[in-house]
Design a protein around this motif. Structure first.
Motif, PDB file in Angstrom:
ATOM      1  N   GLY A 412       1.348  28.398  26.187  1.00 50.27           N
ATOM      2  CA  GLY A 412       0.579  27.176  25.996  1.00 50.27           C
ATOM      3  C   GLY A 412       1.465  25.976  25.701  1.00 50.27           C
ATOM      4  O   GLY A 412       2.660  26.108  25.387  1.00 50.27           O
ATOM      5  N   ASN A 413       0.854  24.804  25.787  1.00 52.91           N
ATOM      6  CA  ASN A 413       1.597  23.542  25.711  1.00 52.91           C
ATOM      7  C   ASN A 413       1.226  22.702  24.498  1.00 52.91           C
ATOM      8  O   ASN A 413       1.228  21.475  24.560  1.00 52.91           O
ATOM      9  N   ASP A 414       0.913  23.358  23.376  1.00 53.19           N
ATOM     10  CA  ASP A 414       0.531  22.629  22.168  1.00 53.19           C
ATOM     11  C   ASP A 414       1.626  22.627  21.119  1.00 53.19           C
ATOM     12  O   ASP A 414       1.366  22.524  19.915  1.00 53.19           O
ATOM     13  N   GLY A 415       2.859  22.733  21.550  1.00 53.63           N
ATOM     14  CA  GLY A 415       3.972  22.812  20.605  1.00 53.63           C
ATOM     15  C   GLY A 415       4.177  21.570  19.769  1.00 53.63           C
ATOM     16  O   GLY A 415       4.891  21.613  18.760  1.00 53.63           O
ATOM     17  N   VAL A 433       0.701  42.422  22.780  1.00 48.26           N
ATOM     18  CA  VAL A 433       1.968  43.115  22.529  1.00 48.26           C
ATOM     19  C   VAL A 433       2.464  43.838  23.770  1.00 48.26           C
ATOM     20  O   VAL A 433       3.661  44.136  23.890  1.00 48.26           O
ATOM     21  N   ASN A 434       1.563  44.136  24.706  1.00 49.26           N
ATOM     22  CA  ASN A 434       1.956  44.847  25.923  1.00 49.26           C
ATOM     23  C   ASN A 434       2.276  43.900  27.074  1.00 49.26           C
ATOM     24  O   ASN A 434       2.320  44.315  28.228  1.00 49.26           O
ATOM     25  N   ALA A 435       2.492  42.628  26.761  1.00 49.61           N
ATOM     26  CA  ALA A 435       2.820  41.623  27.774  1.00 49.61           C
ATOM     27  C   ALA A 435       4.016  40.812  27.306  1.00 49.61           C
ATOM     28  O   ALA A 435       4.366  40.801  26.121  1.00 49.61           O
ATOM     29  N   LEU A 436       4.646  40.128  28.250  1.00 46.27           N
ATOM     30  CA  LEU A 436       5.705  39.173  27.942  1.00 46.27           C
ATOM     31  C   LEU A 436       5.081  37.804  27.714  1.00 46.27           C
ATOM     32  O   LEU A 436       4.396  37.274  28.593  1.00 46.27           O
ATOM     33  N   ALA A 437       5.302  37.231  26.546  1.00 48.02           N
ATOM     34  CA  ALA A 437       4.862  35.866  26.274  1.00 48.02           C
ATOM     35  C   ALA A 437       6.008  34.931  26.624  1.00 48.02           C
ATOM     36  O   ALA A 437       7.133  35.117  26.161  1.00 48.02           O
ATOM     37  N   VAL A 438       5.727  33.931  27.448  1.00 49.09           N
ATOM     38  CA  VAL A 438       6.790  33.080  27.984  1.00 49.09           C
ATOM     39  C   VAL A 438       6.566  31.630  27.548  1.00 49.09           C
ATOM     40  O   VAL A 438       5.498  31.057  27.771  1.00 49.09           O
ATOM     41  N   GLY A 439       7.591  31.064  26.927  1.00 46.90           N
ATOM     42  CA  GLY A 439       7.609  29.657  26.588  1.00 46.90           C
ATOM     43  C   GLY A 439       8.502  28.897  27.550  1.00 46.90           C
ATOM     44  O   GLY A 439       9.026  29.454  28.520  1.00 46.90           O
ATOM     45  N   ALA A 446      23.207  24.411  31.010  1.00 49.27           N
ATOM     46  CA  ALA A 446      23.666  24.694  29.657  1.00 49.27           C
ATOM     47  C   ALA A 446      23.111  23.643  28.698  1.00 49.27           C
ATOM     48  O   ALA A 446      22.646  22.583  29.108  1.00 49.27           O
ATOM     49  N   GLY A 447      23.190  23.963  27.410  1.00 48.92           N
ATOM     50  CA  GLY A 447      22.690  23.015  26.421  1.00 48.92           C
ATOM     51  C   GLY A 447      21.186  22.934  26.356  1.00 48.92           C
ATOM     52  O   GLY A 447      20.620  21.903  25.976  1.00 48.92           O
ATOM     53  N   TRP A 448      20.510  24.021  26.704  1.00 47.86           N
ATOM     54  CA  TRP A 448      19.054  24.020  26.735  1.00 47.86           C
ATOM     55  C   TRP A 448      18.471  24.142  25.323  1.00 47.86           C
ATOM     56  O   TRP A 448      19.127  24.605  24.394  1.00 47.86           O
ATOM     57  N   ALA A 449      17.223  23.762  25.205  1.00 47.58           N
ATOM     58  CA  ALA A 449      16.462  23.905  23.963  1.00 47.58           C
ATOM     59  C   ALA A 449      14.998  24.080  24.334  1.00 47.58           C
ATOM     60  O   ALA A 449      14.608  23.914  25.493  1.00 47.58           O
ATOM     61  N   ARG A 450      14.179  24.427  23.350  1.00 46.10           N
ATOM     62  CA  ARG A 450      12.742  24.534  23.602  1.00 46.10           C
ATOM     63  C   ARG A 450      12.213  23.191  24.089  1.00 46.10           C
ATOM     64  O   ARG A 450      12.517  22.148  23.517  1.00 46.10           O
ATOM     65  N   ALA A 451      11.419  23.226  25.152  1.00 45.02           N
ATOM     66  CA  ALA A 451      10.711  22.015  25.560  1.00 45.02           C
ATOM     67  C   ALA A 451       9.727  21.655  24.450  1.00 45.02           C
ATOM     68  O   ALA A 451       9.011  22.529  23.948  1.00 45.02           O
ATOM     69  N   PRO A 452       9.662  20.408  24.028  1.00 47.82           N
ATOM     70  CA  PRO A 452       8.846  20.050  22.855  1.00 47.82           C
ATOM     71  C   PRO A 452       7.391  20.493  22.961  1.00 47.82           C
ATOM     72  O   PRO A 452       6.759  20.811  21.956  1.00 47.82           O
ATOM     73  N   TYR A 453       6.843  20.520  24.183  1.00 50.59           N
ATOM     74  CA  TYR A 453       5.436  20.889  24.350  1.00 50.59           C
ATOM     75  C   TYR A 453       5.192  22.388  24.209  1.00 50.59           C
ATOM     76  O   TYR A 453       4.063  22.829  24.013  1.00 50.59           O
ATOM     77  N   SER A 454       6.220  23.219  24.320  1.00 53.35           N
ATOM     78  CA  SER A 454       6.051  24.674  24.354  1.00 53.35           C
ATOM     79  C   SER A 454       5.605  25.193  22.990  1.00 53.35           C
ATOM     80  O   SER A 454       6.266  24.962  21.969  1.00 53.35           O
ATOM     81  N   SER A 455       4.480  25.893  22.942  1.00 55.16           N
ATOM     82  CA  SER A 455       3.937  26.408  21.682  1.00 55.16           C
ATOM     83  C   SER A 455       4.914  27.386  21.034  1.00 55.16           C
ATOM     84  O   SER A 455       5.688  28.058  21.711  1.00 55.16           O
ATOM     85  N   VAL A 456       4.855  27.473  19.717  1.00 56.95           N
ATOM     86  CA  VAL A 456       5.856  28.212  18.953  1.00 56.95           C
ATOM     87  C   VAL A 456       5.249  29.430  18.261  1.00 56.95           C
ATOM     88  O   VAL A 456       4.037  29.533  18.093  1.00 56.95           O
ATOM     89  N   THR A 492       7.126  18.166  44.858  1.00 62.89           N
ATOM     90  CA  THR A 492       6.530  17.353  43.814  1.00 62.89           C
ATOM     91  C   THR A 492       7.023  17.860  42.469  1.00 62.89           C
ATOM     92  O   THR A 492       7.544  18.982  42.366  1.00 62.89           O
ATOM     93  N   THR A 493       6.869  17.055  41.437  1.00 63.34           N
ATOM     94  CA  THR A 493       7.380  17.424  40.118  1.00 63.34           C
ATOM     95  C   THR A 493       6.233  17.707  39.162  1.00 63.34           C
ATOM     96  O   THR A 493       5.139  17.155  39.281  1.00 63.34           O
ATOM     97  N   THR A 494       6.503  18.550  38.193  1.00 61.11           N
ATOM     98  CA  THR A 494       5.498  18.930  37.209  1.00 61.11           C
ATOM     99  C   THR A 494       6.225  19.474  35.987  1.00 61.11           C
ATOM    100  O   THR A 494       7.450  19.362  35.879  1.00 61.11           O
ATOM    101  N   GLY A 495       5.495  20.076  35.071  1.00 60.90           N
ATOM    102  CA  GLY A 495       6.121  20.664  33.903  1.00 60.90           C
ATOM    103  C   GLY A 495       5.111  21.358  33.018  1.00 60.90           C
ATOM    104  O   GLY A 495       3.939  20.987  32.973  1.00 60.90           O
ATOM    105  N   GLY A 496       5.553  22.393  32.299  1.00 61.79           N
ATOM    106  CA  GLY A 496       4.683  23.131  31.384  1.00 61.79           C
ATOM    107  C   GLY A 496       5.047  24.601  31.350  1.00 61.79           C
ATOM    108  O   GLY A 496       5.772  25.107  32.219  1.00 61.79           O
ATOM    109  N   THR A 497       4.529  25.304  30.342  1.00 59.42           N
ATOM    110  CA  THR A 497       4.759  26.749  30.278  1.00 59.42           C
ATOM    111  C   THR A 497       4.080  27.468  31.434  1.00 59.42           C
ATOM    112  O   THR A 497       4.436  28.600  31.760  1.00 59.42           O
TER     113      THR A 497
END
Length: 740
Positions: A412-415, A433-439, A446-456, A492-497
């Protein structure tokens, strides 16, 4: 052709059964029997008085539910008060985690607020009355006397405590009702009794869709919100909330076309014809260029798709086929073809019942056929809760526990929402628990970090590390590039989990296309976690790290390292010993040892604090000639996965919940000479609804172990030669582009 060091398989040939003696000393109770009896007698009397005051039709068959809060020192499965419950004539129908400050702790320690378990015990009101009348005369000689001290408090749940979130003051809305009722009980008795209760109060008894999952019934009901507390007086109601909406599909980054010529798509079919991938989303229009590799499915009874739905569905599918498209590079050939099921109607805000409709559509597809991988970039607009499991999570986890499918779910995108109230936490159903949760992270470089919108995170415990992984999902300065939904598509461009998640599915399908059936879904999940790019970021934000960007990083080993995959089964209450491959003789350099173990587990959604039924305890024994005590049966052990995983709170550690996590990952740096025939001893614990349990089935697991000895240039070759009769390099079954 340059030499390629493929990862090694058949690690299960390095395992054997072993016998390990375990056990602890006598339990010291915080209360004496007489203190417990004196404390609980007035609590029970008050609780009985409150349930006796309930209307008769709120307690069908005279049954009511009381809350039994366990003392925090008695939450282990071995302390479950089964004899006491049996003697009183009541049964536990659910539980949840609860924070309490006990009146006393054992060994005269100062009481502190901590997490314990609140049991929901159902019985007839007459049984509760008999217990209340008899308790003052219970004696120490009673068979269940020692279990009485395990109970910290007894109460009757107040109706208002069952209401989740904030409801509008008035108005008829779809409500989500959770009942303590398994499917047979629900269809035969519980729904009819609940309907009669509502009808007697001139409320609608017309129920909408419903789902059952391990002792719970999730039910749609249109009702006036001002009467929610009255509805919650029905004894079998566990929870009540406003029906959540589906997440809004608008990407976090406004899309725009990229000035360029029309993109050149790859030619030919997907690399693997055997790998099966399904996406549940907004649809792909007939005649779109992606239908070269995608089969769109329109389910019966659906309204027409909107442009917004197609925009999201095509972008998600483009990410699953090609990942993030670099306009300067050729678009890669897809690893696998995709079945895309449109499960969304018009604007999700137009139909407040859409949430259950969509789940019903997804469950219907998964009940009829099995996929290797599925992608869910949609779900309820609802952050997870520690004390209750939502219908989406319960239904999907139950399905995934019984199939050979790896599901990836967007967190989700409520980070950037309020963290104090938990609105920034990962969203349902990424807590499966039986799935992969992806942010999402903010760059593929290099130098990556969590995208601010990505839920924590954190996730619920067990299931603490959520997200499991992050993948590039786009940012304002570096958007995610996909094909547009027009029949003559452009970039085209977009963004989100929503787009990071199918990119991870793409890597998983690439591993499967590469190795075929030689690696099952558990092994692929383990490899994705094992090869994730670690960072200094808080695991509550990025989980185990960023998913590998290149198939080479998963399937190939350097000359100075070896990566081994174990795929096996273990019997309940048994131990197996898994040897860790090392060369003959002493390793003179420093060694990096890394291990990941994953297994799927059946779940108990009515017991969220004891959610997984299976647990693996892993003991690391680095040196087979080191013994601390005379007569010691097995070599000394050393912490590896540890009792203090990154991101765990004191409450979670104290509850020893880590051993019930179904994905464990750790790495350790050590002197090479400290390793001599090292092993992992793996023990299978089982529980059912928080108590002891002995299932008849074995538990499938996958273990990935890496050993790297920097400076030993032929380390990989040494291992291959030494274990030639048991380990096998996993060679590709299809020609997948792999760097040399």
């Amino acid at each position: 052709m340059a030499k390629q060091n493929f990862l090694l398989g058949r690690g299960e040939r390095l395992t054997e059964d072993v016998t390990v003696r375990s056990g602890g000393g006598a339990k010291q109770a915080p209360y004496t029997f007489f203190e417990a009896r004196s404390r609980l007698t007035p609590m029970l009397g008050l609780a009985v008085k409150e349930v006796d005051a309930l209307p008769a039709d709120a307690c069908p068959r005279d049954e009511a539910v009381l809350s039994l809060t366990l003392n925090p020192e008695y939450i282990a499965k071995s302390y479950f008060p089964a004899d006491l419950l049996r003697e009183v004539g009541i049964e536990v129908v659910g539980s949840r985690p609860k924070k309490v400050k006990p009146e006393k702790r054992s060994r005269d320690r100062e009481p502190t607020e901590t997490i314990t378990t609140e049991l929901f015990a159902r019985g007839t009101r007459s049984a509760f009355r008999r217990w209340s009348q008899a308790l003052p005369d219970w004696s120490l000689e009673r068979s269940s006397a020692d279990e009485l001290v395990s109970i910290e408090a007894i109460a009757a749940p107040a109706p208002w405590t069952k209401i989740k979130g904030v409801l509008p003051e008035e108005g008829v809305l779809p409500l989500e009702i959770v009942l303590h009722a398994a499917e047979l009980e629900g269809e035969v008795d519980a729904l009819e009794e609940f309907g009669s209760f509502l009808e007697a109060r001139k409320l609608s008894r017309t129920f909408g869709r419903r789902f059952y999952a391990q002792g719970l019934c999730f039910l749609e009901l249109d009702a006036p919100t001002e009467r929610a507390e009255e509805i919650a007086t029905f004894s079998s109601v566990r929870a009540l909330r406003k029906m959540p909406e589906l997440r809004v599909l608008r990407p976090t980054i406004r899309s725009s076309g990229i000035p360029s010529t029309a993109p050149t798509l790859p030619t030919g079919p997907a690399i693997s014809e055997e790998t099966r991938v399904a996406i549940f989303d907004g649809g792909v229009p007939e005649g779109h260029a992606l239908t070269e590799w995608v089969t769109p499915y329109e389910l019966e009874g659906m309204l027409p798709a909107t442009e917004e739905l197609y925009e999201h569905g095509v972008a998600v599918t483009s990410a699953a086929l090609f990942g993030h498209i670099d306009p300067k590079k050729p678009i890669p050939r897809p690893f696998a073809a995709i079945d895309h099921y449109r499960v969304l109607d018009e604007d999700p805000h137009q139909d407040l019942h859409e949430l259950y409709q969509v789940l019903e559509r997804i469950e219907g597809v998964l009940a009829s056929q099995e996929y290797d991988f599925i992608n869910l970039s949609i779900g309820p607009c609802l952050p997870i809760e520690d004390d209750d499991v939502h219908a989406w999570t319960a239904v999907l986890d139950d399905r995934l526990a019984r199939t050979s499918t790896l599901a990836a779910v967007a967190v989700g995108n409520d980070g950037e929402s309020d963290s104090a109230t938990g609105l920034d936490r990962v969203q349902v159903p990424s807590d499966c628990v039986n799935a992969l949760a992806v942010g999402a992270c903010d760059t593929p470089e290099a130098g990556w970090a969590r995208a601010p919108y990505s839920s924590v995170g954190p996730g619920r415990s067990p299931g603490l590390i959520k997200p499991d992984l992050v993948g590039f999902g786009g940012s304002v300065t570096r958007p995610f590039v996909v094909l547009s939904h027009e029949l003559a598509p452009k970039l085209t461009t977009t963004g989100g989990t929503s787009f990071a998640t199918p990119s991870v599915v793409r890597m998983a399908s690439g591993v499967r296309a590469h190795f075929g059936a030689n690696l099952n879904h558990l092994a692929i999940r383990s490899l994705l976690v094992h090869t994730a790019e670690v960072s200094e970021h808080d695991p509550r934000e990025v989980g185990w790290g960023r998913c590998a960007q290149d198939l080479n990083d998963i399937v190939l080993c350097a000359d100075d390292e070896v990566r081994v995959v174990y795929q096996g089964e273990i019997s309940p209450a048994k131990y197996i010993r898994a040897s860790i491959p090392v060369p003959t003789g002493e390793i003179k350099s420093m060694v990096n040892l890394k291990a990941t173990i994953c297994y799927k587990s059946q779940t108990d959604p009515h017991h969220p604090g004891n959610y997984t039924r299976a647990g693996l305890e892993v003991t690391f024994r680095p040196h087979d000639e080191r013994f601390t005590r005379e007569g010691q049966l097995h070599p000394d052990s050393k912490s590896f996965f540890g009792s203090s995983p990154t991101g765990a709170t004191e409450d979670e550690l104290r509850r020893d919940a880590w051993k019930w996590e179904n994905c464990l990952h750790a790495s350790r740096r050590m002197q090479g000479r400290s390793l001599c025939n090292p092993v992992f001893d793996i023990h299978y614990n089982a529980r059912l609804e928080g108590r002891n349990f002995a299932p008849s089935q074995k538990l499938p697991y996958a273990l990935v172990v890496s050993v790297q000895a920097r400076g030993v240039a032929d380390f990989y070759d040494q291992i291959v030669r030494k274990y030639a009769a048991r380990l096998e390099p996993l060679r590709p079954v299809l020609e997948v582009p792999v760097r040399t």
